[in-house]
Each structure stands twice: as structure tokens, then as C-alpha cells.
Write a protein that holds these residues in place. Structure first.
Motif, PDB file in Angstrom:
ATOM      1  N   VAL A  55      63.634  57.912 -18.617  1.00  0.00           N
ATOM      2  CA  VAL A  55      64.010  59.323 -18.522  1.00  0.00           C
ATOM      3  C   VAL A  55      65.307  59.473 -17.736  1.00  0.00           C
ATOM      4  O   VAL A  55      66.220  60.215 -18.129  1.00  0.00           O
ATOM      5  CB  VAL A  55      62.884  60.138 -17.868  1.00  0.00           C
ATOM      6  N   GLY A  56      65.411  58.769 -16.615  1.00  0.00           N
ATOM      7  CA  GLY A  56      66.612  58.856 -15.795  1.00  0.00           C
ATOM      8  C   GLY A  56      67.856  58.479 -16.573  1.00  0.00           C
ATOM      9  O   GLY A  56      68.891  59.151 -16.489  1.00  0.00           O
ATOM     10  N   ARG A  57      67.770  57.395 -17.340  1.00  0.00           N
ATOM     11  CA  ARG A  57      68.919  56.962 -18.126  1.00  0.00           C
ATOM     12  C   ARG A  57      69.254  57.972 -19.215  1.00  0.00           C
ATOM     13  O   ARG A  57      70.429  58.247 -19.496  1.00  0.00           O
ATOM     14  CB  ARG A  57      68.629  55.603 -18.745  1.00  0.00           C
ATOM     15  N   ARG A  59      58.607  57.713 -25.627  1.00  0.00           N
ATOM     16  CA  ARG A  59      58.276  59.119 -25.843  1.00  0.00           C
ATOM     17  C   ARG A  59      58.732  59.962 -24.658  1.00  0.00           C
ATOM     18  O   ARG A  59      59.201  61.093 -24.825  1.00  0.00           O
ATOM     19  CB  ARG A  59      56.774  59.277 -26.065  1.00  0.00           C
ATOM     20  N   ALA A  60      58.614  59.414 -23.450  1.00  0.00           N
ATOM     21  CA  ALA A  60      59.065  60.138 -22.259  1.00  0.00           C
ATOM     22  C   ALA A  60      60.558  60.424 -22.358  1.00  0.00           C
ATOM     23  O   ALA A  60      61.024  61.518 -22.016  1.00  0.00           O
ATOM     24  CB  ALA A  60      58.757  59.335 -20.999  1.00  0.00           C
ATOM     25  N   ALA A  61      61.328  59.445 -22.808  1.00  0.00           N
ATOM     26  CA  ALA A  61      62.768  59.635 -22.951  1.00  0.00           C
ATOM     27  C   ALA A  61      63.071  60.716 -23.990  1.00  0.00           C
ATOM     28  O   ALA A  61      63.972  61.540 -23.811  1.00  0.00           O
ATOM     29  CB  ALA A  61      63.432  58.318 -23.342  1.00  0.00           C
ATOM     30  N   GLN A  62      62.310  60.711 -25.080  1.00  0.00           N
ATOM     31  CA  GLN A  62      62.524  61.696 -26.141  1.00  0.00           C
ATOM     32  C   GLN A  62      62.246  63.117 -25.654  1.00  0.00           C
ATOM     33  O   GLN A  62      63.044  64.034 -25.896  1.00  0.00           O
ATOM     34  CB  GLN A  62      61.636  61.371 -27.343  1.00  0.00           C
ATOM     35  N   VAL A  63      61.128  63.317 -24.959  1.00  0.00           N
ATOM     36  CA  VAL A  63      60.803  64.676 -24.510  1.00  0.00           C
ATOM     37  C   VAL A  63      61.720  65.102 -23.370  1.00  0.00           C
ATOM     38  O   VAL A  63      61.979  66.291 -23.188  1.00  0.00           O
ATOM     39  CB  VAL A  63      59.314  64.802 -24.110  1.00  0.00           C
ATOM     40  N   ALA A  64      62.230  64.133 -22.610  1.00  0.00           N
ATOM     41  CA  ALA A  64      63.176  64.479 -21.555  1.00  0.00           C
ATOM     42  C   ALA A  64      64.465  65.014 -22.165  1.00  0.00           C
ATOM     43  O   ALA A  64      65.053  65.994 -21.679  1.00  0.00           O
ATOM     44  CB  ALA A  64      63.468  63.263 -20.687  1.00  0.00           C
ATOM     45  N   ALA A  65      64.928  64.364 -23.237  1.00  0.00           N
ATOM     46  CA  ALA A  65      66.119  64.857 -23.935  1.00  0.00           C
ATOM     47  C   ALA A  65      65.873  66.253 -24.489  1.00  0.00           C
ATOM     48  O   ALA A  65      66.745  67.133 -24.421  1.00  0.00           O
ATOM     49  CB  ALA A  65      66.499  63.891 -25.060  1.00  0.00           C
TER      50      ALA A  65
END
Length: 395
Positions: free
Chosen positions: A128-130, A100-106
Motif C-alpha cells: 500500500v505504501g508503495r 488486493r490491498a494495493a488495489q483498494v488503496a489506489a
């Protein structure tokens, strides 16, 4: 995700009551591939710059909800303190979940974010970094796990590396530089041990002995004869403990002096905060012991301001959100289209936060100005103040 400091399995009775909201929470992360640090997006500091704040709210976990709100409150307090800076703070809830963190970061990058402050957990920071690497957006994570640092991820959390270097340097200065390490056999203990070994290599202290114990009460008891014998045979002057108050510290503080390691013969030092929770200061075995902590005068000032604004005390990690926003604000105030680039984030003079001075390193780690506290009569006495700049001693 597993908290590497606050694990309590194997502990019973009142010692379980030492569950602490510790500042230094190390959490599991996937390995971040090594490589050069990221550049950064071009920003127009003459107009509002969008900053994304990622907090672990949005789930049914009440503890994470409280933590998320405290981080957001601190960030908004920092925004209110900025002068001459136009900053558009947007908050995204990760639920404490890496996917979810990756999704909201995008989503944040699509919303125009020039930088991301957060998330807290190291596996989320890695994800998130990736996710945002191709956009050139940098990430100021609240984590302190070295596994999450690198490329476009910079850690704001206080690290074992900082603590070990400060303590070992001070011990050497006081003529107590022959150090024995006592660590728990878990991932947190391994990270702390690596930090102590590295600190011994870069300071005037010498690591003369190491001993570890299985992470349980019986594990401590079984290891006591080995620990006691090693301390005496190695000629150690100082014993450094990696255990926290939520784990083995209470039993170690009770049993070590009873097994040949008296406070009169050995200087005790701790890799964790011995003033969190305050009840830890009551342990008889750590009286006279040393530990590292952020600048207490600045920390107390922040806590008072936060309480006045929100009617409650901040969570111990909330100050990291303030520091992250303050650093971004300082860079935007300096101006330039490269204000949020890696080279600007890692400027040598660093930043001034509510817990003291800090700076970010090209490898994604950080350096923080720490004080040395001594436990006296169940309270903390500062015996070596935190440095207020990166010029001079204390680092």
C-alpha cells in the motif's frame, strides 16, 4: 504471510490451547526501501476530509472477517467521539492480501482519501505504501513489524522495541539490570532479540548472556543445560523470554525453574503479553514475573464502551483502529492544509489513544506509554503505571 508470534508447529497437547489473539502480531513483509519520510496531501479541514480504512475482510476466512468487523467498529466508535471535526470514513476490504490491498488503496486515493488507516498485515502495508507514495498519501498501518516502517508508512502496532525498552529500563531501576535473553530460533525471536539488544544499549541494563532454542518442545529440552549453565556463569539477575503463550512459554515456565533457574534466584520478564489469553496467568513458572502492557484503566474503559455499543468484546487489535482515527481527528481539529503531513503526524507531543499515549516517529516506528505488570496469584498487578504524557519517566 506468516505470523511470527503465533506459530504453533511442533507444539502438542494442551499447550496448543494457548492460541492467543495477541496484540503484538509481527508478520512477514518485503523490505521497504529506506528514504526520507513522505510529506502529505493538502487538505481543507473546513470541509469533510476523506479517510480510508483498510481492513482484512472480504474473504472466506471467518477469522479475518471477525477481525475486520472489530476494526471497523472501533474506527466508527472513534469517529462518533470526534468533536469539531468533519471526517468521511470509507471502508475498503483487503481480504488480507497484499495485491488486493494495493488495489483498494489506489481506489481510495482516487476516491479522494487524504490518509489511509490500515492495513493490518505488514506485506500489505508495504504494498500500500508503495502504491500511494506518488500521491503523497501517508499510511497508518496496524502492523508492528519494523520491516514495514519507513517513508510514508507509519506503524500503530505495539512493537518489541517499546516493550524491551520499558522492561529493561525498569529492571535496571530495580537493581536487576544484569539480563539474560532466552529466544526462539525463528523470525519472531530474531526481531525480539534485536529489540532487546537495542534496549540494552540505550538503558541502564546490561545484556550479559543470550541463549536460544529450536522452535519445538524437543528444542527447548535440548537447550536447557546450556541455558542453565549460561545463566549461572554470567551472573544474570533477570531472565527475559521472547516466547509467547501460544508457543514455548508454557514449557519454559515449567522446565526452567526445574533446571536451576528458580524464581527466587532470577527475576523473569516476558516480551509478550502474559495476560492474553487469561489462562496464561495460571502458569506457575511466571508467578512474580514482569511484562509490559498498555494502560489497563484506559484499555478496560474502551472495552466496556465497545461492548456497550456492539454487544461483544473487541478483538485485541481493534484499539489500533480507534487510535488511528483519533490521531487523524486530533490533527484535523488543529487545522491547516498540512494537517495530514508527515511532520504533523510525527509531532513530539503525540496523541492520546484508548490504550494510552503514543507518538509516531519519522522512521515510521512508534513509541507507546506502557505499564509494567507483575503476575501475582494468577492475576496482573500493576507495579509501574503507564506514563500519561511524553514528559517525565516511563520512556
Amino acid at each position: 504471510m506468516r505470523n511470527l508470534i503465533s506459530g504453533t508447529k511442533g507444539w502438542s497437547g494442551p499447550r496448543r490451547g494457548f492460541l492467543a489473539a495477541a496484540l503484538a502480531v509481527v508478520l512477514v513483509a518485503c523490505d521497504m526501501p529506506a528514504g526520507p519520510m513522505a510529506g502529505g496531501p493538502s487538505v481543507d479541514t473546513r470541509r469533510p476530509v476523506t479517510v480510508a480504512l483498510l481492513v482484512p475482510g472480504g474473504s472466506n476466512d471467518q477469522g479475518r472477517q471477525v477481525l475486520a468487523q472489530s476494526l471497523e467498529n472501533a474506527a466508527r466508535l472513534a469517529v462518533a467521539d470526534l468533536q469539531g471535526v468533519q471526517l468521511d470514513l470509507r471502508v475498503y476490504q483487503t481480504g488480507g492480501n497484499a495485491d488486493r490491498a494495493a488495489q483498494v488503496a489506489a481506489q481510495a486515493v482516487n476516491d479522494g482519501a487524504g490518509i489511509i488507516v490500515g492495513p493490518l498485515f505488514a506485506d500489505s502495508a508495504t504494498a500500500v505504501g508503495r502504491t500511494v507514495a506518488s500521491s503523497g498519501v501517508n499510511v497508518l498501518s496496524f502492523s508492528n513489524n519494523p520491516a514495514a516502517a519507513g517513508r510514508n508508512v507509519f506503524l500503530l502496532g505495539p512493537t518489541f522495541e517499546n516493550t524491551a525498552t520499558r522492561l529493561m529500563s525498569y529492571a535496571a531501576e530495580q537493581g536487576k539490570g544484569r539480563v539474560m535473553l532466552i529466544s526462539e530460533q525463528n523470525e519472531s525471536g530474531q526481531v525480539a532479540e534485536a529489540a532487546v539488544r537495542a534496549a540494552a544499549a540505550r538503558t541502564g541494563a546490561e545484556l550479559v548472556a543470550t541463549q536460544s532454542y529450536a522452535f519445538s518442545q524437543q528444542g527447548v529440552v535440548d537447550a536447557l543445560p546450556r541455558i542453565s549453565s549460561s545463566a549461572r556463569s554470567s551472573g544474570a539477575q533477570t531472565v527475559i523470554l521472547t516466547a509467547g503463550s501460544e508457543g514455548a512459554l508454557p514449557i519454559l515456565a515449567e522446565l526452567l525453574p526445574q533446571n536451576g533457574l528458580s524464581r527466587q534466584q532470577f527475576q523473569y520478564m516476558g516480551m509478550t503479553r502474559w495476560d492474553i489469553p487469561p489462562a496464561t496467568l495460571q502458569l506457575s513458572g511466571i508467578q512474580g514475573g514482569w511484562f509490559a502492557l498498555p494502560d489497563p484503566s484506559l484499555s478496560s474503559r474502551f472495552e466496556s464502551r465497545y461492548a456497550a455499543a456492539y454487544g461483544d468484546a473487541p478483538h485485541p487489535v481493534a484499539s489500533l483502529a480507534y487510535d488511528g482515527i483519533a490521531a487523524v481527528g486530533a490533527l484535523l481539529r488543529q487545522g491547516g492544509s498540512d494537517a495530514l503531513s508527515a511532520s504533523r503526524l510525527t509531532q513530539g507531543q503525540g496523541f492520546v489513544g484508548v490504550s494510552g499515549v503514543f507518538r509516531l516517529r519519522p522512521d515510521g516506528m512508534n513509541e507507546r506509554g506502557l505499564a509494567i505488570g507483575e503476575v501475582r496469584d494468577q492475576r496482573t498487578v500493576i507495579i509501574s503505571p503507564a506514563p500519561r504524557s511524553f514528559v517525565g519517566g516511563g520512556f
